[in-house]
Design a protein around this motif. Structure first.
Motif: not given
Length: 141
Positions: A51-76
């Motif tokens: 089963w292939q995931w969609t853009d929803d999961t792909e974008m959520a991966c970016s959000v989780v990476a940002e939160l776990t890497g930087a501890g916050e969301i930097d919009r840029d």
């Protein structure tokens, strides 16, 4: 009653949520394939893998990476992460593919996204911060 979750616990919860999101997303995407019926799922018959995931999961991966890497969301940084992770075959809309390609090639995202859209991040739960909850929409761009 208030409580505090430490950063490592929040990160673990975000990753667990991402795992659940990705499985549900990938399973749900199978029902856009001709011949697949939700009744089959209700009867316990799963579609064949993979089963292939969609853009929803792909974008959520970016959000989780940002939160776990930087501890916050930097919009840029998040906009750049969305752009660099974009794989059009995952189901992004034509407009999203175009905008993300332009961001990837150097166009500043605020020039491309009038009104700074709202991003829904379902499943990322940080109860003590109020940033993301299961049913909360948070403006991050």
């Amino acid at each position: 009653m208030a409580f505090t979750l430490f950063a490592d616990t929040r990160a673990a919860l975000a990753r667990d949520s991402l795992h659940g999101l990705s499985v549900g997303d990938a399973l749900g995407s199978q029902f856009f394939v001709p011949g697949r019926r939700p009744a089959d799922l209700a009867a316990g018959r799963l579609p064949p893998t993979p089963w292939q995931w969609t853009d929803d999961t792909e974008m959520a991966c970016s959000v989780v990476a940002e939160l776990t890497g930087a501890g916050e969301i930097d919009r840029d940084r998040l906009a750049l992460a969305f752009a660099h992770r974009c794989e059009p075959y995952r189901g992004y809309g034509t407009g999203a593919v175009t905008i993300l390609r332009l961001i990837r090639t150097g166009t500043p995202w605020p020039a491309l996204v009038p009104g700074h859209p709202t991003l829904a991040v379902a499943g990322l739960v940080q109860p003590d911060s109020g940033i993301f909850t299961l049913s909360h929409w948070q403006t991050v761009l």
